[in-house]
Write a protein that holds these residues in place. Structure first.
Motif, PDB file in Angstrom:
ATOM      1  N   PHE A 260       0.792  -1.225   0.000  1.00  0.00           N
ATOM      2  CA  PHE A 260       0.000   0.000   0.000  1.00  0.00           C
ATOM      3  C   PHE A 260       0.824   1.275   0.000  1.00  0.00           C
ATOM      4  O   PHE A 260       0.307   2.333  -0.304  1.00  0.00           O
ATOM      5  CB  PHE A 260      -0.969  -0.025   1.185  1.00  0.00           C
ATOM      6  CG  PHE A 260      -1.931  -1.177   1.120  1.00  0.00           C
ATOM      7  CD1 PHE A 260      -3.007  -1.134   0.247  1.00  0.00           C
ATOM      8  CD2 PHE A 260      -1.742  -2.318   1.882  1.00  0.00           C
ATOM      9  CE1 PHE A 260      -3.891  -2.200   0.159  1.00  0.00           C
ATOM     10  CE2 PHE A 260      -2.613  -3.383   1.798  1.00  0.00           C
ATOM     11  CZ  PHE A 260      -3.692  -3.332   0.929  1.00  0.00           C
ATOM     12  N   TRP A 283      -5.823 -15.545   6.970  1.00  0.00           N
ATOM     13  CA  TRP A 283      -6.862 -14.710   6.387  1.00  0.00           C
ATOM     14  C   TRP A 283      -6.427 -14.311   4.975  1.00  0.00           C
ATOM     15  O   TRP A 283      -5.257 -13.968   4.745  1.00  0.00           O
ATOM     16  CB  TRP A 283      -7.088 -13.454   7.235  1.00  0.00           C
ATOM     17  CG  TRP A 283      -7.637 -13.737   8.607  1.00  0.00           C
ATOM     18  CD1 TRP A 283      -8.049 -14.942   9.106  1.00  0.00           C
ATOM     19  CD2 TRP A 283      -7.815 -12.795   9.669  1.00  0.00           C
ATOM     20  NE1 TRP A 283      -8.484 -14.804  10.402  1.00  0.00           N
ATOM     21  CE2 TRP A 283      -8.352 -13.490  10.774  1.00  0.00           C
ATOM     22  CE3 TRP A 283      -7.596 -11.421   9.807  1.00  0.00           C
ATOM     23  CZ2 TRP A 283      -8.657 -12.878  11.985  1.00  0.00           C
ATOM     24  CZ3 TRP A 283      -7.899 -10.801  11.011  1.00  0.00           C
ATOM     25  CH2 TRP A 283      -8.431 -11.525  12.082  1.00  0.00           C
ATOM     26  N   PRO A 284      -7.361 -14.344   4.045  1.00  0.00           N
ATOM     27  CA  PRO A 284      -7.000 -14.097   2.640  1.00  0.00           C
ATOM     28  C   PRO A 284      -6.265 -12.785   2.412  1.00  0.00           C
ATOM     29  O   PRO A 284      -5.476 -12.674   1.472  1.00  0.00           O
ATOM     30  CB  PRO A 284      -8.364 -14.085   1.946  1.00  0.00           C
ATOM     31  CG  PRO A 284      -9.229 -14.932   2.816  1.00  0.00           C
ATOM     32  CD  PRO A 284      -8.764 -14.697   4.209  1.00  0.00           C
ATOM     33  N   ALA A 285      -6.498 -11.785   3.230  1.00  0.00           N
ATOM     34  CA  ALA A 285      -5.848 -10.501   3.025  1.00  0.00           C
ATOM     35  C   ALA A 285      -4.333 -10.626   3.133  1.00  0.00           C
ATOM     36  O   ALA A 285      -3.591  -9.848   2.531  1.00  0.00           O
ATOM     37  CB  ALA A 285      -6.363  -9.465   4.024  1.00  0.00           C
ATOM     38  N   TYR A 286      -3.867 -11.575   3.929  1.00  0.00           N
ATOM     39  CA  TYR A 286      -2.425 -11.758   4.065  1.00  0.00           C
ATOM     40  C   TYR A 286      -1.974 -13.076   3.452  1.00  0.00           C
ATOM     41  O   TYR A 286      -1.014 -13.120   2.700  1.00  0.00           O
ATOM     42  CB  TYR A 286      -2.011 -11.646   5.538  1.00  0.00           C
ATOM     43  CG  TYR A 286      -2.195 -10.248   6.073  1.00  0.00           C
ATOM     44  CD1 TYR A 286      -1.344  -9.221   5.668  1.00  0.00           C
ATOM     45  CD2 TYR A 286      -3.234  -9.934   6.948  1.00  0.00           C
ATOM     46  CE1 TYR A 286      -1.518  -7.929   6.131  1.00  0.00           C
ATOM     47  CE2 TYR A 286      -3.412  -8.646   7.419  1.00  0.00           C
ATOM     48  CZ  TYR A 286      -2.554  -7.644   7.015  1.00  0.00           C
ATOM     49  OH  TYR A 286      -2.717  -6.366   7.461  1.00  0.00           O
TER      50      TYR A 286
ATOM     51  N   GLN B 227     -17.763 -15.354   7.756  1.00  0.00           N
ATOM     52  CA  GLN B 227     -17.526 -15.623   6.333  1.00  0.00           C
ATOM     53  C   GLN B 227     -18.762 -16.257   5.714  1.00  0.00           C
ATOM     54  O   GLN B 227     -19.244 -15.830   4.654  1.00  0.00           O
ATOM     55  CB  GLN B 227     -16.345 -16.585   6.167  1.00  0.00           C
ATOM     56  CG  GLN B 227     -14.980 -15.965   6.404  1.00  0.00           C
ATOM     57  CD  GLN B 227     -13.867 -16.967   6.108  1.00  0.00           C
ATOM     58  OE1 GLN B 227     -13.887 -18.096   6.587  1.00  0.00           O
ATOM     59  NE2 GLN B 227     -12.891 -16.553   5.311  1.00  0.00           N
ATOM     60  N   PHE B 252     -13.537  -8.201   9.311  1.00  0.00           N
ATOM     61  CA  PHE B 252     -12.392  -8.642   8.513  1.00  0.00           C
ATOM     62  C   PHE B 252     -12.772  -9.859   7.672  1.00  0.00           C
ATOM     63  O   PHE B 252     -12.420  -9.962   6.495  1.00  0.00           O
ATOM     64  CB  PHE B 252     -11.201  -8.985   9.419  1.00  0.00           C
ATOM     65  CG  PHE B 252     -10.781  -7.857  10.319  1.00  0.00           C
ATOM     66  CD1 PHE B 252     -10.797  -6.542   9.866  1.00  0.00           C
ATOM     67  CD2 PHE B 252     -10.370  -8.094  11.626  1.00  0.00           C
ATOM     68  CE1 PHE B 252     -10.410  -5.488  10.694  1.00  0.00           C
ATOM     69  CE2 PHE B 252      -9.985  -7.051  12.463  1.00  0.00           C
ATOM     70  CZ  PHE B 252     -10.007  -5.743  11.991  1.00  0.00           C
ATOM     71  N   ASP B 256     -12.840 -10.028   3.606  1.00  0.00           N
ATOM     72  CA  ASP B 256     -12.050 -11.039   2.904  1.00  0.00           C
ATOM     73  C   ASP B 256     -12.903 -11.810   1.914  1.00  0.00           C
ATOM     74  O   ASP B 256     -12.478 -12.090   0.786  1.00  0.00           O
ATOM     75  CB  ASP B 256     -11.388 -11.990   3.908  1.00  0.00           C
ATOM     76  CG  ASP B 256     -10.204 -11.345   4.624  1.00  0.00           C
ATOM     77  OD1 ASP B 256      -9.649 -10.371   4.080  1.00  0.00           O
ATOM     78  OD2 ASP B 256      -9.831 -11.810   5.718  1.00  0.00           O
ATOM     79  N   PHE B 260     -11.934 -11.414  -1.918  1.00  0.00           N
ATOM     80  CA  PHE B 260     -11.145 -12.514  -2.468  1.00  0.00           C
ATOM     81  C   PHE B 260     -11.987 -13.681  -2.958  1.00  0.00           C
ATOM     82  O   PHE B 260     -11.504 -14.517  -3.695  1.00  0.00           O
ATOM     83  CB  PHE B 260     -10.130 -12.982  -1.429  1.00  0.00           C
ATOM     84  CG  PHE B 260      -9.164 -11.893  -1.052  1.00  0.00           C
ATOM     85  CD1 PHE B 260      -8.119 -11.553  -1.916  1.00  0.00           C
ATOM     86  CD2 PHE B 260      -9.306 -11.180   0.129  1.00  0.00           C
ATOM     87  CE1 PHE B 260      -7.224 -10.534  -1.588  1.00  0.00           C
ATOM     88  CE2 PHE B 260      -8.427 -10.166   0.459  1.00  0.00           C
ATOM     89  CZ  PHE B 260      -7.379  -9.833  -0.394  1.00  0.00           C
ATOM     90  N   TYR B 286      -6.944  -3.608   5.735  1.00  0.00           N
ATOM     91  CA  TYR B 286      -8.375  -3.509   6.016  1.00  0.00           C
ATOM     92  C   TYR B 286      -8.841  -2.061   6.037  1.00  0.00           C
ATOM     93  O   TYR B 286      -9.832  -1.709   5.436  1.00  0.00           O
ATOM     94  CB  TYR B 286      -8.714  -4.222   7.338  1.00  0.00           C
ATOM     95  CG  TYR B 286      -8.529  -5.711   7.232  1.00  0.00           C
ATOM     96  CD1 TYR B 286      -9.419  -6.477   6.495  1.00  0.00           C
ATOM     97  CD2 TYR B 286      -7.446  -6.348   7.831  1.00  0.00           C
ATOM     98  CE1 TYR B 286      -9.244  -7.849   6.360  1.00  0.00           C
ATOM     99  CE2 TYR B 286      -7.268  -7.727   7.709  1.00  0.00           C
ATOM    100  CZ  TYR B 286      -8.165  -8.473   6.975  1.00  0.00           C
ATOM    101  OH  TYR B 286      -7.994  -9.811   6.847  1.00  0.00           O
TER     102      TYR B 286
END
Lengths: 342, 342
Positions: A260, A283-286, B227, B252, B256, B260, B286
């Motif tokens: 970012f 977690w998909p973000a990481y 989720q 979060f 996600d 994703f 996030y």
DNA sequence: ACCCATTTTGCATACGTATGAAAGGCATTG
DNA sequence: CAATGCCTTTCATACGTATGCAAAATGGGT
């Protein structure tokens, strides 16, 4: 409003038996006759009596309290430890008295003194290290100590850790096998054994492939400092193509800066790997490639060590090292390509 | 190796004074002469003596232990609470005995019994609720209780919460002002007052703008369930254009899934807002718009309530509600555009 | 030097429980 | 029936400290 403390004497009087009988009824391993047991049970129930753990401790010399010293819960590895350890000890009839030590951690000795004041049956140090002078005192007092996720020179201290060195080496081998040649490392707090061992293993792994660290910065296990470290590491024109960050918590900070602030893609431009496998790592973000520390296993060994030391007196220190598993995720590029990347 | 327990009698003997003198030396608020004080200090130092907190408790009726019941540390709001609360209490000379209650939480009563066995001076319930029968018993025993981040009908229980209803309303107003008309809500555990109050406020805010909830699912405060809730909510063709998730932790998970799994952009396609402002909410990955719960403030009020109840006996219950601040970040679209979005 | 007011000190006891030793109860055996 | 053994129960004491009370010591004022 006022306190209506019910004692074993009150129960004894109501049940028409002696105080000792009541005590025996509530002490496992002793026996009372069916008849009096029932009388006591009824009386205790009526009065809402429960034995006073503190008074009991005074006699038995066992408080059924374990002191836990932990520095910062910001790294999400530790909340998990607190939760699992507390639960595991509850199952054994013990409870956890928590002590938060400032990260400065020069007050660990003072804190440990406070712990000893509570006549704890054992101590788990999950953060900073204690002076060997104090370790000696605990040893003298017969209070077992277990270092959790760290090691210390003092041979008398039991410790439970993962194979940090082996984990570091695995990560180096992984990055090398993926074709990376410019590997950076972002260190944790230099005083920590986990930091030292992970770095040592990582360097060894690189050396085995004829490589050396391409860059190194220090993040001290803090999110913000890790951000700053990442900025420094990627400030020049010669950038690493892979980074091992000493723990997941800092790895998130590094990934955030890369993506970012610098507009880099992970893993396309840079691979990132961490250590711990805390929940956000999946977690998909990481989606972070990392070494999993098996918290349940570590906790189980810690509890076992404590229980043994409490029961049989601390014999020789137990030093337990558990293997960590490499968890491949999306923060490292896929295998295939193996050539130079420059 | 064996335990060499040093008692006040040992110190007294070495110093050539009475045990009472030693006790007085270590009890704040009492006085001894300069001369004997020095003798005692020296003797205590030589022997490494420290008063036995447990024995002291037996006399004074105060253990300087506060019991903390917390259900799950997976939601990163609670580790922060544990850390801050523990620190704040340490400053007051108190320490925290931790009890982890299963989320099932039907064993809270049993756990609280165990807490009372330790003669704690107070209890903080940061997770599930207790039966009012047990609350009555605590009240009778003179043990003050503070509910942290939750409310319960029982009027005798003190509680510290944020203005959950007001926060929910603020978020509704924000989303409406941003032009959203199809607002979904993902609920936490239905039994929790925080869940109920946040939803109520959110609905009120929408109603004030002539809107109703566009969709609603339940996530039970768990990442995985959130989720699943998000998947259900966005399965149809008529999708929400904004979602309020009852806490950050679940938010979060929702983000996600949106990004994703469904390939949606936040905030361009969907705005997401949460509640708590836990650390990851400000991480760039996030960058979540949320309501900040001021943990330090909440902790301070909790400690103050406890200290007052311990000192002056619990008078009427204190119910404290603290304002939460709206924190605008990147998970909601920028102001400007205000028309219909359909 | 003496007396009184004040501070300091020691003695004894209490907190709530566990536990060794002694006494009691009961049944079994010769 | 007496003797023996085992299981229960009670008695007494100890754990380490705080604290009311009385005794002792101190200090100041005349």
């Amino acid at each position: 409003m006022a306190n209506e403390k019910v004692t074993s004497n009150d129960v004894a009087r109501l049940a028409g038996v002696s105080q000792s009988a009541v005590s025996r009824y509530f002490t496992p391993g002793t026996s009372v006759s069916k008849k009096t047991a029932e009388k006591i049970r009824a009386a205790a129930e009526e009065l809402g009596y429960r034995p006073n753990v503190l008074a009991r401790s005074l006699i038995t010399g066992r408080s059924r309290i374990i002191g836990l010293v932990v520095a910062y819960l910001e790294n999400y590895f530790y909340p998990e430890v607190v939760e699992r350890l507390s639960k595991a000890l509850q199952d054994q009839g013990y409870h956890v008295l928590v002590f938060i030590s400032s990260i400065a951690s020069e007050n660990v000795d003072q804190i440990t003194q406070e712990i000893l004041d509570y006549q704890v049956d054992g101590i788990v140090l999950a953060s900073a290290n204690m002076s060997s002078e104090l370790a000696a005192r605990c040893h003298a007092s017969g209070v077992p100590i277990v270092l959790f996720n760290r090691l210390q020179d003092d041979e008398r201290l039991s410790a439970v850790t993962s194979d940090n060195r082996g984990g570091g080496r695995q990560l180096a081998e992984l990055l090398v096998s993926l074709g990376h040649r410019r590997c950076g490392y972002i260190a944790g707090f230099e005083g920590a054994s986990t930091q030292r061992d992970r770095e040592k293993g990582f360097r060894e792994g690189l050396e085995a492939a004829g490589l050396a660290l391409f860059a190194r910065e220090v993040g001290n296990f803090r999110y913000e400092e890790a951000q700053a470290a990442a900025r420094r590491m990627f400030a020049g024109s010669e950038r690493p193509d892979a980074v091992f960050v000493c723990n997941d918590h800092m790895a998130f900070a590094v990934m955030d800066v890369l993506r970012f602030e610098l507009g880099l893609r992970v893993p396309d431009d840079v691979s990132v790997v961490g250590f711990d496998d805390v929940p956000p790592a999946r977690w998909p973000a990481y989606d972070l490639t990392t070494i999993r520390q098996n918290v349940d296993h570590m906790v189980a060994e810690t509890v076992a060590t404590l229980m043994q030391s409490i029961k049989e007196g601390e014999g020789t220190a137990r030093r337990i090292t558990l293997d960590g598993a490499l968890v491949l995720r999306g923060s490292t590029r896929a295998k295939a390509q193996t050539g130079e990347t420059r």
